[in-house]
Enzyme design. Sequence first.
Site, PDB file in Angstrom:
ATOM      1  N   GLY A 225       0.794  -1.262   0.036  1.00 34.96           N
ATOM      2  CA  GLY A 225      -0.043   0.010   0.133  1.00 34.96           C
ATOM      3  C   GLY A 225       0.762   1.390  -0.025  1.00 34.96           C
ATOM      4  N   HIS A 226       0.040   2.572  -0.284  1.00 34.98           N
ATOM      5  CA  HIS A 226       0.835   3.740  -0.357  1.00 34.98           C
ATOM      6  C   HIS A 226       1.545   4.009   0.970  1.00 34.98           C
ATOM      7  CE1 HIS A 226      -2.976   6.046   0.557  1.00 34.98           C
ATOM      8  NE2 HIS A 226      -2.978   5.004   1.361  1.00 34.98           N
ATOM      9  N   ASN A 227       2.727   4.528   0.814  1.00 32.59           N
ATOM     10  CA  ASN A 227       3.741   5.140   1.766  1.00 32.59           C
ATOM     11  C   ASN A 227       4.132   4.014   3.010  1.00 32.59           C
ATOM     12  OD1 ASN A 227       1.138   7.428   1.659  1.00 32.59           O
ATOM     13  ND2 ASN A 227       3.475   7.973   1.564  1.00 32.59           N
TER      14      ASN A 227
END
Lengths: 373, 373, 373
Positions: free
Chosen positions: A275-277
């Site tokens: 997922g993002h980050n």
Amino acid sequence: MPILLDTTKAPVLQRLLDETDTTGLTWSIEPGGAQALPSAEVVVAGIANLEHAGPQELSFVANPRYQSQLIDAQAAVVLVTAEVAQAYRDSLAQAGRADQALPLVVCNSPYLLFARIGQWFDRQLHSQPAGAIHPSAVVAPGAIVDPSAHVGPLAVIEAGVEIGPRARIGAGCVVGEGCRIGADTVLHPRVTLYRGVSMGARCVILSGAVIGDDGFGFAPDPSRAKGAWTKIPQFGGVRIGDDVEVGANTTIDRGALDDTVIGNGVKIDNQIMIGHNCRIGDHTAMAACVGIAGSTTIGQRCSIGGAAMIGGHLKIGDDVFISAATPVHSNIDKPGQYTGFFPMTEHAQWERNAVAVRHLATMAKRIKALEKK
Amino acid sequence: MPILLDTTKAPVLQRLLDETDTTGLTWSIEPGGAQALPSAEVVVAGIANLEHAGPQELSFVANPRYQSQLIDAQAAVVLVTAEVAQAYRDSLAQAGRADQALPLVVCNSPYLLFARIGQWFDRQLHSQPAGAIHPSAVVAPGAIVDPSAHVGPLAVIEAGVEIGPRARIGAGCVVGEGCRIGADTVLHPRVTLYRGVSMGARCVILSGAVIGDDGFGFAPDPSRAKGAWTKIPQFGGVRIGDDVEVGANTTIDRGALDDTVIGNGVKIDNQIMIGHNCRIGDHTAMAACVGIAGSTTIGQRCSIGGAAMIGGHLKIGDDVFISAATPVHSNIDKPGQYTGFFPMTEHAQWERNAVAVRHLATMAKRIKALEKK
Amino acid sequence: MPILLDTTKAPVLQRLLDETDTTGLTWSIEPGGAQALPSAEVVVAGIANLEHAGPQELSFVANPRYQSQLIDAQAAVVLVTAEVAQAYRDSLAQAGRADQALPLVVCNSPYLLFARIGQWFDRQLHSQPAGAIHPSAVVAPGAIVDPSAHVGPLAVIEAGVEIGPRARIGAGCVVGEGCRIGADTVLHPRVTLYRGVSMGARCVILSGAVIGDDGFGFAPDPSRAKGAWTKIPQFGGVRIGDDVEVGANTTIDRGALDDTVIGNGVKIDNQIMIGHNCRIGDHTAMAACVGIAGSTTIGQRCSIGGAAMIGGHLKIGDDVFISAATPVHSNIDKPGQYTGFFPMTEHAQWERNAVAVRHLATMAKRIKALEKK
């Protein structure tokens, strides 16, 4: 299907080892028994598993569990540890077959040596496409493709891309605006990089992988409808270190505002979702079907078993081993192995136990009550 | 949206059945009541679920659970078992509506007959592209494409590929060096086959599937960095039998040294991951999101429920049924159903039970202690 | 990497808010302390997280948990609720630093306002490709592409397709026969739509997604071999509403006879699998790696946590929240949160508890026996 070189390329054992990268390895050739070829004459035309290896094929024993197969092996030569070599010779001597001993390469790490010899074979067997841009590829003006790099048929290279020396972009890949691909990195066919993804040297990205797609970010927007969402544009990028492998059909989201970061030497299997980050520490490896929700940080040298599912906004330290099929919903500070899945049984037994699980909290109370009496 | 033929193609019932492959089926047309068309005049212009079928549409009752819907059905004709037919006539008679009975096709396996009639419809509705290579496809010199085979736009066919009679390669597919595609096999758009994948006749590979990508194999390589890995090249191939279906975005790894093998008639749903050197027995079916780690052997005629996760180096026998969402970490010798997942409850109840689960071993001891008293 | 406009595009705060869609929002600019710029002079050149925001960047506090970061923030302006604004001013006053207060935008929903401002930035930063069909795209005669729509390089548009105003089809997409794409919908690179998929306006489909692939339907066909299956052709379509997002490498099966239906505003993350004939209600959101087996209906405004696995033929009502990693095997009528997974512990502890789980039903009986005494 044996892995065989054509005869003009098959080297003698000593030359094969001389041409193999043996950094970090100690090794020596030990001659076979009277009936074996003198080791200076052993030709290695192929590599194979011990049970299938024929008299021109090199094999290995990486796991002492398989050493019993050695006594009947037919290989040209076998890579073993000193302990396995000793056990082999002892077994043959006991069986009165000492003269049948195969030549061995005794090595501190037969599996690593096998990997390196495999890489040697790979270079012989699978010639790299020459540095060239296939005429069917669509390369935007201004993209910088090193003259030694290769771009396959029907690939799309957008504006501002930089592709380093000897990098190879497979057929049908899409490399978005401003991506940077390091030296010797290989994109297999049909990889998608969204804009602004950077990756270092010697990475391998398998087919169907998607890197830099939008993270899953939405704000509740009741002004449009009860329960409606509005998209939060994802401005961050993805930064990938050197020597990273990304598996087939894996997806790595771009960051929301900051970047998603994959460290050096990280190995990511197929169908993984990051997922993002997220930030993944150096040399962490994860088996297929793992999911990692957004903004989670994973330390260095972790092993994540297949289909483990890691929640968002967590912190996993260094040297943590998550078992396969385990959901992780809390931080892990301490190195070690962590596990959580319901053990499989025959279905009828599971049904009975599952009923009991639903009443566990009550059972705990009833035990307490019994203890009080 | 009804599935309808144009009127010129709609056959009468008898002709439809004559043109349908009814191998292994026994069937007979049973006339409807007085108000129904004589069965010789029943025109079948479409097929539909029982609740939506109109007076020109054929339908079926595969599951006796749905037979109560039959009494109000409007279909042209319904495929049923003898038992369902009898129950239908009895119900109508009781309701004094015997003259309203629809024509039936009484059959030993209505669902199979429905599938075969569906295939007949599919041939009428979806014409296959004629044997041709789209001018935008990139076909390497030396690839052998049967003149009756079809290669779609922007597909890439590499050197040494052999494509059999009537096979169809969809738009944007990449077929790697030396792959062999059997007769009547269909690759939907955007499938990737790495080098050296072979598959038999009548296979169907859905979009986004990746077959023959590198297995996940690395040797620890501490000479480069603490915890570092080096790649073990994957030399094996993938061999796929006849009549195999591979779902969208599924990945099947190539073997390390030996091949990964998928038997005849295996049905693999979407987003499944099959690791290197797995062997899947004939007619085994697996629902979406299953993961199978490397070197596992699965027998014939198994059913693997969705999202089941099967560990590596295991042996699962024939006729085993793994429930959905079940992790498998040990061999299974005996046919039967196997299950393992934590039963869902309302969250608050789960929280209480989850606390108790963490102390189960202690609870077991406390019960023992109580029993001793 | 800061998200920065070039200086010619950076607006003053008031203009930024005037140009932002603030439907459903109430907001006001509150001036900073003496040392801050007068709010009429605050230039917003970028956006950033609070901990990284510099003096020309806008930031936000969406979650009161992070309000403590505010006291040291360096941003040009921060979006906050009235409560957070008050707490900020109080803290500064207590610290004798009231004159250092940053300008604020006080808003009933800072996160939504941030999303809308992000959309404004996105329009400035990422210019949309002009309406044009790339010369390398393969567009069938008879496909209708709105003149304002864009078709990227090497995309394939089959016969009978209709593409609406300002829609954008990314590089390497395949849009099958008869698909309909609504206005302003965006297909990222390498999306596959099978024939007959329809989607509404303003949808976003991420790379690698496959929509309309064959559902997994087979009838047992013992006439061919013990355990053999025959394919049931899948005639239904996929209907997708307005404002839907579909994640990277997600797959959505076409229906068997009826359609698969995705409601308005549904948000679907990466690597999700939706089986044939599912119906997903408006504004339901599901995190990555979810699987939903065929013919399941999910209500409106549900949240499905990552890797939750939902069985087939189920009915989930409105406003249901399924926790991550939870398997669902029964209908859910009542709104609320539902959970089911085995809690993770250190491996040794799990091993002890797992043994006990296998004997739970027996434990329950033993407790009963003890209670009787």
